[in-house]
Design an enzyme around this catalytic site. Structure first.
Site, PDB file in Angstrom:
ATOM      1  N   LYS A 127       0.821  -1.210   0.000  1.00  0.00           N
ATOM      2  CA  LYS A 127       0.000   0.000   0.000  1.00  0.00           C
ATOM      3  C   LYS A 127       0.856   1.263   0.000  1.00  0.00           C
ATOM      4  CE  LYS A 127      -4.345  -1.719   1.858  1.00  0.00           C
ATOM      5  NZ  LYS A 127      -4.123  -3.111   1.505  1.00  0.00           N
ATOM      6  N   GLU A 176      -3.314   6.416   7.354  1.00  0.00           N
ATOM      7  CA  GLU A 176      -4.053   7.283   6.439  1.00  0.00           C
ATOM      8  C   GLU A 176      -5.039   8.140   7.201  1.00  0.00           C
ATOM      9  OE1 GLU A 176      -6.104   5.125   3.433  1.00  0.00           O
ATOM     10  OE2 GLU A 176      -4.330   4.832   2.191  1.00  0.00           O
ATOM     11  N   HIS A 183     -15.089  -3.237   7.433  1.00  0.00           N
ATOM     12  CA  HIS A 183     -14.387  -3.157   6.156  1.00  0.00           C
ATOM     13  C   HIS A 183     -14.653  -4.353   5.249  1.00  0.00           C
ATOM     14  CE1 HIS A 183     -12.342   0.305   7.858  1.00  0.00           C
ATOM     15  NE2 HIS A 183     -11.984  -0.445   8.882  1.00  0.00           N
ATOM     16  N   ARG A 200      -6.592  -8.996  -8.617  1.00  0.00           N
ATOM     17  CA  ARG A 200      -7.274 -10.275  -8.835  1.00  0.00           C
ATOM     18  C   ARG A 200      -8.718  -9.997  -9.213  1.00  0.00           C
ATOM     19  NH1 ARG A 200     -10.492 -10.559  -4.314  1.00  0.00           N
ATOM     20  NH2 ARG A 200      -9.687  -9.513  -2.439  1.00  0.00           N
TER      21      ARG A 200
END
Length: 634
Positions: free
Chosen positions: A102, A186, A221, A279
């Site tokens: 990330k 973040e 999430h 993917r």
């Protein structure tokens, strides 16, 4: 697993791999060949890239589809495929590395002109450094595993005092799921929508997008409902997102199917790159339904070295609307604890505009070893309202017993007026928690109790018919030409009396003056069906008997007729008939013992021997089905 039906349509032979747990699984039965690769634990089977490659080489497979999880985003495995001469049906290893990290992916995206969320992506990973960096980013802050995905290895920290414990938990989960505990920080967007764009690239430099999906309704999430195209999005903004997604893919030389995920602050046109899933996504069917593109077919063609069937972006259009719900074995009334057990009864809905993708069948086990997803339920309509109406109807007709599922929860989400409006944010489940809450147990209607009582009596009498037509384990007796059985039933203060009349009908006395007379029933045992006439209503229902704790009997009822309910409100109800030999004893709180609600592995013990434990305190952390679950004192 990739859709084997697509492979069969293209006359492509398929080879499956399986663990000990999955020896009799559906994908093994559908494949042309199957190879055992290890014990039930994923780390000893599905995460053993060498075993997977060994099976591929032994079978003579030319290409390998990595599916949705396990090794699908593992660059080392993609390299191993290349080195072994087996085509990996996914992006190049370097693209997986670039987008799998990330922190690195953010730098690449910024260089490519793709907007990114402010945060810290550095290599200095000491708790002290991360603690200081979090203060710079500002609370609330998201801690995200650099190699994470699917909500695993992610923690929202609301205040500074919670940061270190959240960091430790995030790192434990990340090391167990991904073998890496590096994190990034973040800024947490307070009111975002989660919009993702499906892209596909080939080996000839072509990359196109197949429009966007809205996946904003999430729990921890994990996506709950997904839809395409995204509602309440202007054509200009949708076009901009698609173009940015293509830039992202081209920046890493992408090949195959992938998803570029964005967070968009509600009420604005500002969106930020979140991550790229290298993917095929679980929710890809909604894109297929609105574009008419078979993404697995495109993956196969790209793997064979062909160009994309469509390379001109303007030729990719959408029609109608599609919504997907993920059906899980989990208990929404107990904080969504994953459930295990045998699918004693499984009958997914059918009909125009309904699609069900599943890897399980009736009689299969949902084990502690893997994700507890039962199926993906997809509905398609001419517009969003049509697709949503079909989804709500399909959820009502989805028949499952053997374990709790999230179906009641998903149905409440789909029926919510704010979701109907469209454009909800990722805070939907926090804002409307009370509206979509599922209570423990189910209140059954009087009609359902009467039907369940008759179903129980007729079942037992049929089983005992060979010995005595009017005697069963409940002590039924003949009086005035009628046989009577007494039952103890949840929701009834008095014993329920079931009388069989000489003409074959039944009278049921629920107590408190409530009776039903002349109930007519006709069974279809092989199909678990019962035709019932009760009062002035005739119904065709599914009846499933299920052994409950302490010898109780659960009787699940569904109205099979589309659009018709059992009692004027519910399509499904469950009635519990009590066992006569229950003495009422039970364990209470404060006994000095903490019982785990499910099997799993203890990853952290929060209290030491001799320490005082207060009600509601976390005693230990249990890892099950790839997620951490805090176990609290009751």
């Amino acid at each position: 697993m990739p859709r084997l039906d697509t492979c069969k349509l293209l006359n492509v032979r398929t080879v499956a791999v399986y663990s000990t747990q999955d020896a009799n699984s559906r994908h093994v039965q559908l494949a042309d060949e199957a190879y055992h690769i290890g014990p039930s634990e994923a780390k000893d089977s599905y995460l053993r890239g060498d075993k997977v490659i060994e099976a591929a080489l032994k079978s003579g497979a030319k290409a390998l589809h990595p599916g949705y999880g396990f090794l699908s985003e593992n660059s080392d495995f993609a390299k191993l495929c290349e080195e072994s001469g087996v085509t990996f049906m996914g992006p190049p290893p370097q693209a997986i590395e670039d987008m799998g990290s990330k922190s690195n992916s953010k730098e690449i995206m910024l260089a490519a002109g793709v907007p990114c969320t402010p945060g810290y992506h550095g290599d200095e990973q000491t708790p002290e450094e991360l603690y200081e960096r979090a203060k710079e980013v500002g609370y609330p802050v998201l801690i995200k595993a650099v190699m994470g995905g699917g909500g695993k290895g992610m923690r929202l920290v609301e205040k500074e005092s919670d940061f270190i414990s959240a960091l430790e938990s995030c790192r434990r989960e990340s090391i167990n799921a991904f073998g890496d505990d590096k994190v990034l920080l973040e800024r947490y967007l307070s009111n975002p929508r989660h919009i993702e764009v499906q892209i596909v690239g080939d080996n000839h430099g072509n990359v196109v997008h197949l429009r966007e999906r809205d996946c904003s309704i999430q729990r921890r999430h994990q996506k709950v409902l997904e839809e395409a195209p995204a509602p309440c999005l202007s054509p200009e903004l949708a076009k901009d997102m698609g173009e940015k997604a293509v830039l992202a893919a081209k920046a890493v030389g992408y090949r195959g199917a992938g998803t570029v995920e964005f967070l968009m602050e509600a009420g604005t046109d500002e969106f930020y790159f979140c991550e790229m899933n290298t993917r095929l996504q679980v929710e890809h069917p909604v894109t297929e339904m609105v574009t008419g593109v078979d993404l697995v077919e495109w993956q196969l063609r790209v793997a064979a070295g062909q160009e994309l069937p469509i390379t001109d972006q303007s030729q990719i259009t959408t029609s109608g609307h599609a919504i997907e719900a993920r059906i899980y074995a989990e208990n929404p009334s107990r904080d969504f604890l994953p459930a295990t057990g045998t699918l004693q009864h499984l009958r997914p809905p059918e009909g125009p505009g309904i699609r069900v993708e599943t890897g399980v069948r009736e009689g299969d086990d949902v084990s502690v070893f893997y994700d507890p997803m039962i199926s993906k339920l997809i509905t398609y309509g001419s517009d969003r309202d049509d697709a949503l109406d079909k989804m709500i109807s399909a959820l009502k007709r989805y028949e499952v017993t053997g374990m709790p599922t999230n179906i009641p929860f998903v149905e409440k989400c789909a029926k919510h007026e704010e979701f109907r409006k469209g454009g909800v944010t990722t805070g939907f489940l926090d804002i409307y928690a009370d509206d979509v809450k599922v209570e423990e147990g189910m209140k059954s209607s009087e009609e359902s109790r009467a039907m369940a009582a008759v179903a129980r009596v007729t079942r037992d009498r049929e089983a005992n018919r060979s010995s005595n037509a009017f005697t069963d384990s409940e002590g039924a007796w003949r009086g005035h030409g009628r046989a009577m059985t007494k039952l103890e039933m949840e929701g009834c203060d008095e014993p329920v009396e079931v009388w069989q009349n000489r003409d074959g009908t039944f009278d049921v006395d629920l107590g408190s003056g409530k009776t039903f007379e002349n109930i007519k029933v006709a069974w279809d045992r092989e199909d678990k069906g019962m035709e019932v006439v009760i009062g002035n209503k005739r119904m065709e229902i599914t009846v499933v008997f299920e052994e409950e704790k302490e010898g109780d009997l659960g009787v699940s009822l569904w109205n099979r007729e589309s659009g018709k309910t059992l009692d004027g409100e519910n399509y499904y109800e469950k009635v519990v008939i009590k066992s006569e030999d229950v003495d009422g004893a039970g364990a209470g709180a404060g006994g000095g013992t903490v019982f785990s609600p499910m099997p799993g592995k203890i990853t952290a013990v929060m209290k030491g021997e001799g320490e005082e434990v207060k009600q509601g305190e976390v005693v230990l952390v249990l890892e099950a089905m790839k997620m951490e679950h805090p176990i609290v004192a009751g």
